[in-house]
Structure formats: C-alpha cells, structure tokens
Design an enzyme around this catalytic site. Structure first.
Site, PDB file in Angstrom:
ATOM      1  N   ASP A 100      -6.616   1.331   1.260  1.00 16.93           N
ATOM      2  CA  ASP A 100      -6.663   1.746   2.481  1.00 16.93           C
ATOM      3  C   ASP A 100      -7.878   1.358   3.349  1.00 16.93           C
ATOM      4  O   ASP A 100      -8.806   0.646   2.507  1.00 16.93           O
ATOM      5  CB  ASP A 100      -6.251   3.113   3.078  1.00 16.93           C
ATOM      6  N   LYS A 136       0.944  -1.147  -0.127  1.00 20.32           N
ATOM      7  CA  LYS A 136      -0.028   0.073   0.129  1.00 20.32           C
ATOM      8  C   LYS A 136       0.932   1.094   0.070  1.00 20.32           C
ATOM      9  O   LYS A 136       0.567   2.123  -0.736  1.00 20.32           O
ATOM     10  CB  LYS A 136      -0.992  -0.123   1.279  1.00 20.32           C
TER      11      LYS A 136
END
Ligand code: SF4
Length: 217
Positions: free
Chosen positions: A139, A121
């Site tokens: 997220d 991420k």
C-alpha cells in the site's frame, strides 16, 4: 550497509515495536474482511471500521448484501471516497460469490482478482490475512517506507512487491507488511521526513546527509 543487513535491522526493530499484528479492519469472517478491504481503497481503516460497524450488522454475508441492494449499501458507505462505485462493486461481488462460489470467498489470487473491485493488493490482503498464504500487499505506506529504507527504487508498487519478496524471508511476509504499515502510520508518515529523524534510518543509514525523496504509489 548492504540491503540484506538493512532488512535484518528493520525486521528486528519492527518486531520489538509490534510483536502482535492485529488485522486493522473490523470483520467477522472472510466475506466481511474482503468487503472491508474493497471499501478501504483511498480511505482510512478508521473510517471504514466506523461505517462497516453498521453495515455488517445488517449484511455480513453475500445473501444479505444482495438483498440489501446497491442504494441501501450506498446509504451506509456514502462518506467514503468513490462510494458509488464501491456500492456497485460490493453488490456485484456478493452476487458473483452466490452464483459462482456458493457464497464462499475463493482462496486463489486468480479467482479473487476476477471479482469486481478486487485488485492484486486487495487479493493479497485476503490471501495473507484470511488464508494465511504468504503475500506482500504493497500500500502507500509500504511503498513509501521501502524507498526511505533503500529497499526499492519506487518505480512501481509491482516492483516494490518484487523487491520486498526478494529481500525478506517468505515466513515473515504476512506479519511484516502489517508491521511496516503500523510504523508508516505512527512514525514514518507521508508528511515528509528527510530520512534522518528516527532510530530506524539512523541505524540503516548512519551517515545519511541527503534528504530522501520518494515516488508515490
Ligand atoms: S527517519 Fe524518517 S524516513 Fe526514516 S524511518 Fe524514521 S520517520 Fe521514516
């Protein structure tokens, strides 16, 4: 309504709400953005921005960060969750950038994800927001909203990333992931919504009766 039709409504509604997508983490270049993203894990961008305002005044490149040292880095970020580990990662990451990359932030997923404290991420955020490479960092907000909008089953953030990359045009990924985060913070919060409250769900699920339950990231 088909998934592709829902995605088109979501794109147009988010574009109306957030035509501009400023990067939420304060930074003055690739290095400070990378550090800010590493520090933002399980913390709010607001708190990270508050603390990095002082940290980046004394250390806004790898050399200065290494000179600052783990204990001093910790003093600047101790209000953050996991601050001990984040201090070590920030120091070691800066040291590796100096030793292996001439102090420059590398621009490949592989090299970024090999750095301490940098997962997929974080690497995706840097690739998207620094190097403008189409990416879709998932997220907690994106994982939650994608389920509420019926774009993914929520099994995992990896699955959510795959599903969103399949349904949305690649040219929109870098902007769309920020727009979804902004919407998640402003309207579609974790505190729960039954999926019938606001205009996006009313448009993509006009006949929705059953409460939406989402899987956590
Ligand atoms: S109705 Fe609820 S779940 Fe659906 S987009 Fe709005 S806030 Fe999110």
């Amino acid at each position: 309504m088909k998934k592709i039709d829902r995605s088109k409504i979501i794109i147009s509604e988010l574009q109306k709400l957030y035509p501009e997508t400023p990067i939420p983490l304060n930074h003055n270049g690739p290095f400070t953005l990378l550090i800010a993203v590493v520090l933002s894990a399980q913390s709010t961008d607001k708190k990270v921005n508050e603390l990095t305002e002082e940290l980046f005044k004394v250390a806004d490149n790898p050399k200065k960060m290494v000179n600052l040292g783990i204990d001093n880095i910790y003093k600047y970020i101790k209000q953050l969750g996991l601050s001990r580990q984040k201090s070590k990662n920030t120091y070691n990451l800066s040291k590796i950038l100096l030793e292996k990359y001439n102090g420059i932030v590398p621009n490949t997923f592989e090299e970024l994800e090999s750095l301490p404290g940098v997962g997929h991420k974080t690497a995706s955020v840097v690739m998207s927001q620094v190097f403008n490479v189409p990416s879709f960092p998932v997220d907690t907000h994106i994982h939650r909203l994608s389920q509420r909008w019926g774009l993914t089953n929520g099994k995992s953030v990896i699955q959510t990333e795959k599903d969103l990359k399949r349904i949305f045009p690649m040219s929109l990924w870098n902007k769309l992931h920020l727009q979804i985060i902004f919407y998640g913070r402003e309207y579609c919060t974790a505190r729960g919504c039954d999926g019938t409250k606001c205009f996006i769900c009313k448009k993509v699920y006009p006949n929705r009766k059953k409460k939406v339950v989402t899987q956590k990231a």
